[in-house]
Design a protein around this motif. Structure first.
Motif, PDB file in Angstrom:
ATOM      1  N   UNK A 204      -2.281  13.319  11.371  1.00 40.75           N
ATOM      2  CA  UNK A 204      -3.654  12.965  10.972  1.00 40.75           C
ATOM      3  C   UNK A 204      -3.649  12.345   9.584  1.00 40.75           C
ATOM      4  N   UNK A 205      -2.867  12.934   8.716  1.00 40.98           N
ATOM      5  CA  UNK A 205      -2.815  12.436   7.343  1.00 40.98           C
ATOM      6  C   UNK A 205      -2.200  11.028   7.278  1.00 40.98           C
ATOM      7  N   UNK A 206      -1.126  10.823   8.045  1.00 40.84           N
ATOM      8  CA  UNK A 206      -0.484   9.496   8.041  1.00 40.84           C
ATOM      9  C   UNK A 206      -1.412   8.419   8.603  1.00 40.84           C
ATOM     10  N   UNK A 207      -2.103   8.755   9.669  1.00 43.72           N
ATOM     11  CA  UNK A 207      -3.009   7.762  10.277  1.00 43.72           C
ATOM     12  C   UNK A 207      -4.086   7.390   9.256  1.00 43.72           C
ATOM     13  N   UNK A 208      -4.602   8.413   8.581  1.00 45.10           N
ATOM     14  CA  UNK A 208      -5.673   8.163   7.606  1.00 45.10           C
ATOM     15  C   UNK A 208      -5.177   7.358   6.396  1.00 45.10           C
ATOM     16  N   UNK A 209      -3.965   7.681   5.934  1.00 46.60           N
ATOM     17  CA  UNK A 209      -3.511   7.051   4.690  1.00 46.60           C
ATOM     18  C   UNK A 209      -2.833   5.702   4.891  1.00 46.60           C
ATOM     19  N   UNK A 210      -2.490   5.356   6.129  1.00 48.21           N
ATOM     20  CA  UNK A 210      -1.785   4.081   6.332  1.00 48.21           C
ATOM     21  C   UNK A 210      -2.605   3.046   7.105  1.00 48.21           C
ATOM     22  N   UNK A 211      -3.503   3.511   7.952  1.00 52.93           N
ATOM     23  CA  UNK A 211      -4.241   2.557   8.793  1.00 52.93           C
ATOM     24  C   UNK A 211      -3.382   1.988   9.909  1.00 52.93           C
ATOM     25  N   UNK A 212      -2.200   2.565  10.143  1.00 56.27           N
ATOM     26  CA  UNK A 212      -1.346   2.070  11.232  1.00 56.27           C
ATOM     27  C   UNK A 212      -2.071   2.214  12.574  1.00 56.27           C
TER      28      UNK A 212
ATOM     29  N   UNK B 101       0.848  -1.189   0.000  1.00 57.97           N
ATOM     30  CA  UNK B 101       0.000   0.000   0.000  1.00 57.97           C
ATOM     31  C   UNK B 101       0.891   1.249   0.000  1.00 57.97           C
ATOM     32  N   UNK B 102       0.592   2.188  -0.872  1.00 57.17           N
ATOM     33  CA  UNK B 102       1.351   3.451  -1.019  1.00 57.17           C
ATOM     34  C   UNK B 102       2.719   3.305  -1.695  1.00 57.17           C
ATOM     35  N   UNK B 103       3.073   2.106  -2.171  1.00 61.31           N
ATOM     36  CA  UNK B 103       4.343   2.021  -2.904  1.00 61.31           C
ATOM     37  C   UNK B 103       4.126   2.601  -4.303  1.00 61.31           C
TER      38      UNK B 103
END
Ligand code: SF4
Length: 615
Positions: A298-306, A25-27
């Motif tokens: 906020x953006x990282x949490x949303x885009x990664x689901x970590x 995901x995101x690669x």
């Protein structure tokens, strides 16, 4: 050529196929027809370690933002995969397109640790790329390197074509632009290197020749290309808020060492510990603002689901807005059902309050790094922690219910005596007594004393000091072991001396070690940062066969007049400052944190020091 079909057959037979599949995901994926520079970002260790390294995500993001560049990832295959690849004649490949590494235009390694040098060479071997720059032709990629170990690049001088010093965000786009123009020009390889040599922050070793004295020290370093600079100044991003930070990080399919969203909150450190290379070479301190950090979070949490978020820096508590920042991040994490982890916190009352609120900390235990056992030695190394700080923090931790405490120390520090080792044992004993006084119990409480061995590093005030001999290290370890075994509830761990010795050889080595590195890999050395793979016997054989005396590099006192192999590299901190700090260490005199006032390291001649005198 892509190797997908050949690889598919191997994946069924290896331990963790997810290390080699890519497509996470995101690669990134790009149409190769529009690409002018194929950049292979190579991490000289396994996928799990490389994917936990924030610098990879930053560089991958910066380069792939450029339409004409495609940055693909390359990791060292684990031993089982490497055996199969060699057996089947499959070369090292990129994760994104499964292309042979040889198809890249630039192969850029990050050098985080000296003992990963052997993996760099082994990866060249697996790629079918000749080891030495002089043996490579226009058919081969340019081999580049950056990262902290590039601040003494000399052991790899015959192997790497060019080194990039300082912040990658500044330098990498310029390298790719220069490459694009050179490629269009159709000129010789040498011409590209000549152009690079004139870009600030780039060191091309072939344009310099060291001249040696009879005793083996360096008399001078001569330039053999007149436009190559006399000093290579590291590149510096002045304002972290203006550079891109990855918000859509790659999310691995398999477990990695750190599987979490991560934000760098500042770069650099003002504390000035005299043994610490990172504290010198990453100056000055540059902070990301609280609002920017929150936005990225906020953006990282949303885009990664970590499910976990962490913040990164050399000393988390030193961020000027740390208290509101942590409060706001806790809010973001709560709303998103994500846990927050805060490494490198100073153990003050605010930190304890925060740690109490964050679940799960007590399970993992509390860590603290006094580094030395006595106030005298802590003054020598400029570690501004007092006995009172230690006991105060431990008292608070015990009161709050922590029962597992780990303290980090170093042995072999300059001026150390056995009394300083007694000090380590005394701290351990006092903490267990403190626990008894507070809880009335001795059982179920553990203090781990973890000891590493001092390795003198380039660009630090301690760069002239020798490392202790193996015999002295053994004696000190045994002494501590004997002292600590009588204290109930104390566990003792220490690092092997042989690994630290090899680290010291390469940390302050010169280019005569390039042949030793190649020989070591030919003999079978690889994954030397892994205890189970490090083979000291092979390293000694390689040193012997290439006529190198390792003590010359590791255990010799260097005079202040000596030309050091890394003297060409300008970290921004002056040699005069390092020398003064060295003398302050010998006198046992502390220097202040520059938040209390500038102590003249020199970096403000280059850029603004915004943290100066802020306390
Ligand atoms: S220039 Fe002064 S304030 Fe800035 S990092 Fe160096 S010592 Fe600290």
């Amino acid at each position: 050529m892509v190797l997908t079909n050949q690889l598919d057959k191997l994946l069924m037979k290896v331990e963790k196929p997810g290390r080699y599949t890519g497509g996470e995901w995101n690669s990134a994926s790009k149409d190769l027809s529009g690409i002018k520079t194929r950049f292979g970002f190579a991490f000289p260790d396994t996928y799990e370690i490389g994917m936990s390294y924030l610098g990879l995500q930053i560089i991958y993001h910066i380069l792939n933002k450029k339409d004409s560049v495609f940055c693909e990832r390359i990791f060292a295959p684990a031993i089982d995969m490497e055996e199969l690849m060699r057996k089947e004649g499959i070369p090292l490949f990129t994760l994104e397109t499964k292309s042979p590494v040889k198809d890249m235009d630039i192969l850029g390694f990050t050098l985080q640790y000296e003992l990963s040098f052997s993996n760099l060479i082994n990866m060249l071997d697996l790629s079918g790329i000749p080891f030495k720059s002089a043996e490579r032709t226009k058919e081969h990629p340019f081999v580049a390197a950056g990262g902290p170990c590039a601040f003494n690049p000399e052991p790899l001088a015959d192997i790497v074509d060019f080194f990039m010093l300082g912040d990658g965000e500044e330098i990498l786009p310029e390298v790719c632009e220069a490459h694009e123009s050179w490629k269009m020009s159709g000129r010789e390889k040498e011409e590209f290197l000549k152009t690079l040599a004139q870009i600030p922050g780039i060191y091309v070793p072939k344009f310099y020749t060291p001249v040696y004295e009879e005793n083996g020290t360096i008399r001078s370093i001569e330039r053999n290309y007149e436009k190559a600079p006399l000093q290579i100044e590291k590149r510096i991003v002045e304002d972290l808020n203006t550079v891109d930070f990855p918000e859509h990080c790659i999310v691995p399919f398999i477990d990695t060492v750190h599987d979490r969203a991560v934000i760098e909150i500042f770069r650099g450190c003002t504390r000035g510990c005299r043994f610490c290379q990172a504290g010198m070479i990453y100056r000055p301190v540059r902070e990301r603002s609280k609002d920017k950090i929150k936005e990225i979070a906020m953006s990282q949490i949303e885009s990664t689901g970590h499910e976990e978020l962490t913040i990164l820096s050399l000393s988390t508590s030193d961020h000027s807005e740390i208290e509101p920042l942590v409060q706001e991040l806790m809010g973001v994490c709560r709303e998103n059902n994500v846990s927050l982890s805060l490494p490198s916190l100073r153990l003050d009352s605010f930190s304890f309050k925060v740690l109490e609120e964050i679940q799960g900390y007590k399970k993992s235990g509390l860590t603290f790094a006094p580094e030395a056992g006595t106030q005298r030695l802590r003054d020598v190394i400029n570690k501004s922690i007092t006995d009172q700080d230690i006991y105060h923090a431990m008292e608070k931790a015990i009161e709050l219910g922590w029962s597992n405490i780990k303290l980090y120390f170093m042995v072999g520090l300059p001026t150390e005596t056995f009394e300083d080792l007694d000090g380590i044992a005394e701290i351990a004993r006092n903490i267990t007594d403190l626990n008894y006084r507070i809880t009335g119990k001795r059982g179920r409480f553990n203090v781990t004393i973890s000891v590493s061995n001092f390795v003198p590093k380039a660009h630090t005030p301690f760069q002239w000091f020798p490392q202790d001999s193996a015999e002295l290290f053994h004696k000190k370890h045994q002494y501590l072991k004997d002292k600590l075994k009588s204290i109930k509830g104390v566990t003792f761990q220490y690092h092997g001396t042989e690994v630290s010795y090899m680290e010291a050889v390469f940390a302050r080595g010169d280019r005569r070690l390039s042949d030793t590195l190649i020989k070591a890999v030919e003999l079978g050395c690889k994954f030397d940062g892994w205890r189970e793979h490090f083979n000291y016997g092979l390293w000694i054989k390689a040193l012997d066969e290439t006529g190198i005396d390792p003590d010359f590099y590791a255990c010799r006192v260097r005079s202040f007049e000596e030309v050091l192999p890394w003297d060409l590299i300008d970290s921004g901190v002056t040699k005069a400052f390092l020398l003064e700090e060295n003398q302050n260490a010998v006198k046992g005199s502390q220097s202040v944190d520059c938040r209390r006032g500038c102590i003249g390291c020199g970096i403000n001649q280059r850029v603004n020091c915004t943290m100066e005198g802020t306390l």
